[in-house]
Enzyme design. Structure first.
Site, PDB file in Angstrom:
ATOM      1  N   GLN A  11     -20.402  -1.781 -22.866  1.00  0.00           N
ATOM      2  CA  GLN A  11     -20.645  -2.708 -21.506  1.00  0.00           C
ATOM      3  C   GLN A  11     -19.589  -3.540 -21.486  1.00  0.00           C
ATOM      4  OE1 GLN A  11     -24.600  -2.881 -20.246  1.00  0.00           O
ATOM      5  NE2 GLN A  11     -25.330  -3.151 -22.191  1.00  0.00           N
ATOM      6  N   SER A  92     -21.159  -1.825 -29.857  1.00  0.00           N
ATOM      7  CA  SER A  92     -22.208  -2.049 -29.305  1.00  0.00           C
ATOM      8  C   SER A  92     -22.707  -0.589 -28.794  1.00  0.00           C
ATOM      9  CB  SER A  92     -22.370  -2.895 -28.366  1.00  0.00           C
ATOM     10  OG  SER A  92     -23.684  -3.352 -27.959  1.00  0.00           O
ATOM     11  N   LEU A  93     -23.069  -0.378 -27.451  1.00  0.00           N
ATOM     12  CA  LEU A  93     -23.398   0.927 -26.615  1.00  0.00           C
ATOM     13  C   LEU A  93     -22.613   2.144 -27.309  1.00  0.00           C
ATOM     14  CD1 LEU A  93     -24.834   2.782 -24.602  1.00  0.00           C
ATOM     15  CD2 LEU A  93     -22.551   2.158 -23.307  1.00  0.00           C
ATOM     16  N   ARG A 117     -32.895   1.980 -23.750  1.00  0.00           N
ATOM     17  CA  ARG A 117     -32.443   0.763 -24.564  1.00  0.00           C
ATOM     18  C   ARG A 117     -32.025  -0.354 -23.463  1.00  0.00           C
ATOM     19  NH1 ARG A 117     -26.863  -0.749 -26.121  1.00  0.00           N
ATOM     20  NH2 ARG A 117     -26.598  -1.690 -27.999  1.00  0.00           N
ATOM     21  N   HIS A 201     -27.611  -8.674 -28.598  1.00  0.00           N
ATOM     22  CA  HIS A 201     -27.217  -8.993 -30.156  1.00  0.00           C
ATOM     23  C   HIS A 201     -27.714 -10.206 -30.663  1.00  0.00           C
ATOM     24  CE1 HIS A 201     -25.215  -4.941 -30.026  1.00  0.00           C
ATOM     25  NE2 HIS A 201     -24.307  -5.577 -28.835  1.00  0.00           N
ATOM     26  N   GLN A 250     -28.937  -3.201 -34.970  1.00  0.00           N
ATOM     27  CA  GLN A 250     -27.845  -3.440 -34.115  1.00  0.00           C
ATOM     28  C   GLN A 250     -28.324  -4.255 -32.976  1.00  0.00           C
ATOM     29  OE1 GLN A 250     -26.423  -1.526 -31.058  1.00  0.00           O
ATOM     30  NE2 GLN A 250     -24.584  -0.621 -31.651  1.00  0.00           N
TER      31      GLN A 250
END
Length: 309
Positions: A11, A92-93, A117, A201, A250
Site C-alpha cells: 500500500q 506486506s500486501l 484483509r 503490522h 504478518q
C-alpha cells in the site's frame, strides 16, 4: 543471464490512472482487472482509472487494486515469453501478489481475501485512534528503544524495516507521536507521520489476524512454482499450512524488508524487478545492498527492455 527476482509493492504505491499506458499496449491488463471486478462485484478498473483517490485509498479497495495491478503486469511478462524469476518477495500486501504469481493462491480467491484483509484491518482500530510514522536516519535498536519507552501502556513498535535508516513505526496515535519525538531526540533526521487510517503490522492488528486466519483456512494453498521469501521470517516456505501461518502473523509483526532483500542477494540474485505501480521498492534496493540493481516493470518501454535481456 543475470539472476533476477520479482518484488511486489504494498500500500502507498497506488495512484489514479495507474497502468493506463500498459493497458493501451497489452489487453491482458484490462482482462485481469475484469476478472478481479467479477470476483469483487464492482468495476475495479474504473476505480483505478477514474478514482476518486479517496475511494482508491480506502484500504479494502487499495489492496485488491494493487494485487490486481501486480498480477496483470506479471501476466504481461509471462505472455511475452519472459523467463521465470529465481525468487519472489512482496512488501506486506505485496506478499499476496507474489503468492498468486507463484501459483500458491488462486487469483480470484486472493482478490476477495485481500479485500477482507483490508476490512478486518480497518475494523480492528477505530478511525483516528491509530497512526504510523516513518523514522529517517536512526538505527533500528534506537528506534525499538524509543518505542518501548514511549509506549506508556499503549501500543507502538517498529513495523516496517524498509532499509537501513528508514523504519516505519505504528500503534496508538499518541504513542506514535511520543515515540516520534523520542526518535528525533535520539538523533533521527525526521519523524514523518504517514497518511494512513490503519496502523499496520503492530499488536493492534491481532483481532484482524484472528479473522483473517478463519478466511485463510477456507482457501487452497498450492506449493510455489518459484520460491517466495516471506516478510515475517525471511524464509521460503513450501507447505501450505506454514505459508498460511506466516500470512496471519504478518498482520501483527514487522515487515522484514531489509533482511528479505539481503537474503535474496545472498542467494545469488543480482537484479530486482518491481512488478506493480510506482518505484518504492526500486528506490530502497541500493540502500539495502549496494551491489544490487533494480528497475520497475510498469511502463511499456521498461517491460520491452527487460524482455529483451
Amino acid at each position: 543471464m543475470t539472476q533476477f527476482a520479482f518484488v511486489f509493492p504494498g500500500q502507498g504505491s497506488q495512484t489514479v490512472g495507474m497502468l493506463a499506458d500498459m493497458a493501451a499496449s497489452y489487453p491482458i491488463v484490462e482482462e485481469t482487472f475484469a476478472e478481479a471486478s467479477a470476483a469483487l462485484g464492482y468495476d475495479l478498473w474504473a476505480l483505478t482509472q477514474q478514482g476518486p483517490a479517496e475511494e482508491l485509498n480506502k484500504t479494502w479497495q487499495t489492496q485488491p487494486a494493487l494485487l490486481t495491478a501486480s498480477v496483470a503486469l506479471y501476466r504481461v511478462w509471462q505472455q511475452q515469453g519472459g523467463k521465470a524469476p529465481a525468487m519472489m518477495a512482496g512488501h506486506s500486501l505485496g506478499e499476496y501478489s507474489a503468492l498468486v504469481c507463484a501459483g500458491v493462491i488462486d487469483f480470484a480467491d486472493a482478490v476477495r481475501l485481500v479485500e477482507m484483509r483490508g476490512k478486518f484491518m480497518q475494523e480492528a482500530v477505530p478511525e483516528g485512534t491509530g497512526a504510523m510514522a516513518a523514522i529517517i536516519g536512526l538505527d533500528d535498536a534506537s528506534i525499538a528503544k524509543a518505542c518501548e519507552e514511549a509506549a506508556e501502556g499503549q501500543v507502538v513498535s517498529p513495523v516496517n524495516f524498509n532499509s537501513p535508516g528508514q523504519v516505519v513505526i505504528a500503534g496508538h496515535k499518541e504513542a506514535v507521536e511520543r515515540a516520534g519525538a523520542a526518535c528525533k531526540a535520539a538523533g533521527a533526521k525526521r519523524a514523518l507521520p504517514l497518511p494512513v487510517s490503519v496502523p499496520s503490522h503492530c499488536a493492534l492488528m491481532k483481532p484482524a489476524a484472528d479473522k483473517l486466519a478463519v478466511e485463510l483456512a477456507k482457501i487452497t494453498f498450492n506449493a510455489p512454482t518459484v520460491p517466495v521469501v516471506n516478510n515475517v521470517d525471511v524464509k521460503c516456505e513450501t507447505n501450505g499450512d506454514a505459508i498460511r501461518d506466516a500470512l496471519v502473523r504478518q498482520l501483527y509483526n514487522p515487515v522484514q524488508w531489509t533482511k528479505s532483500v539481503e537474503y535474496m542477494a545472498a542467494q545469488g540474485v543480482e537484479h530486482l524487478y518491481e512488478v506493480g505501480p510506482g518505484k518504492v521498492l526500486t528506490g530502497l534496493t541500493k540502500r539495502i545492498v549496494d551491489t544490487l540493481t533494480a528497475s520497475a516493470l510498469n511502463e511499456p518501454s521498461a517491460m520491452a527492455a527487460a524482455l529483451e535481456l
